[in-house]
Design a protein around this motif. Structure first.
Motif, PDB file in Angstrom:
ATOM      1  N   ARG A 238       0.992  -0.994   0.156  1.00 42.59           N
ATOM      2  CA  ARG A 238       0.097   0.020   0.087  1.00 42.59           C
ATOM      3  C   ARG A 238       1.110   1.370  -0.031  1.00 42.59           C
ATOM      4  O   ARG A 238       1.891   1.232   0.547  1.00 42.59           O
ATOM      5  CB  ARG A 238      -0.844   0.021   1.240  1.00 42.59           C
ATOM      6  N   THR A 239       0.245   2.370  -0.406  1.00 44.95           N
ATOM      7  CA  THR A 239       1.146   3.610  -0.579  1.00 44.95           C
ATOM      8  C   THR A 239       0.571   4.241   0.751  1.00 44.95           C
ATOM      9  O   THR A 239      -0.602   4.127   0.999  1.00 44.95           O
ATOM     10  CB  THR A 239       0.699   4.354  -1.648  1.00 44.95           C
ATOM     11  N   TYR A 240       1.388   4.934   1.624  1.00 44.18           N
ATOM     12  CA  TYR A 240       1.019   5.335   2.542  1.00 44.18           C
ATOM     13  C   TYR A 240       1.858   7.059   2.668  1.00 44.18           C
ATOM     14  O   TYR A 240       2.901   7.101   2.231  1.00 44.18           O
ATOM     15  CB  TYR A 240       1.241   4.670   3.872  1.00 44.18           C
ATOM     16  N   ARG A 241       1.092   7.890   3.394  1.00 46.01           N
ATOM     17  CA  ARG A 241       1.827   9.074   3.581  1.00 46.01           C
ATOM     18  C   ARG A 241       2.725   9.289   4.665  1.00 46.01           C
ATOM     19  O   ARG A 241       2.264   8.649   6.033  1.00 46.01           O
ATOM     20  CB  ARG A 241       0.711  10.066   3.779  1.00 46.01           C
TER      21      ARG A 241
END
Length: 108
Positions: A18-21
């Motif tokens: 997943r992409t995360y900030r």
């Protein structure tokens, strides 16, 4: 398929990735080497494309001056983390990639 990836590898790459900030203070205070950026690019460019056309274009932004130029194109919520990151990759597609086909695609 002879060398099929096992389920844990497929999970890591596709199913659970997943992409995360990241907050601006989460980046390591260390430069990213040219060798590591080249390694990342070399993996990304291996994705299958029609006739090996390679429409991927990447610009790596590191210097404070270059980041300042980039700042105006960023959404407000991305400014702080982008300015704090050791490097930012601008990923784009070359819509006129076909100009390079005579050099890239050679039938054997």
């Amino acid at each position: 398929m002879k060398n099929r990836l096992d389920d844990p590898a497929l999970d890591q790459i596709f199913r659970t990735a997943r992409t995360y900030r990241r907050s601006a203070d989460a980046w390591l205070d260390a430069p990213v080497s040219d060798a590591l950026l080249k390694q990342a690019y070399d993996l990304a460019k291996m994705g299958p494309t029609s006739a090996n056309a390679q429409p991927l274009r990447v610009v790596f932004v590191r210097s404070a001056a270059a980041k300042e130029k980039l700042r105006q194109a960023l959404s407000e919520s991305n400014v702080e983390q982008t300015m704090a990151a050791p490097v930012t990759a601008i990923v784009a597609a070359d819509h006129a990639f076909y100009r390079h086909l005579p050099r890239l695609y050679k039938e054997e």
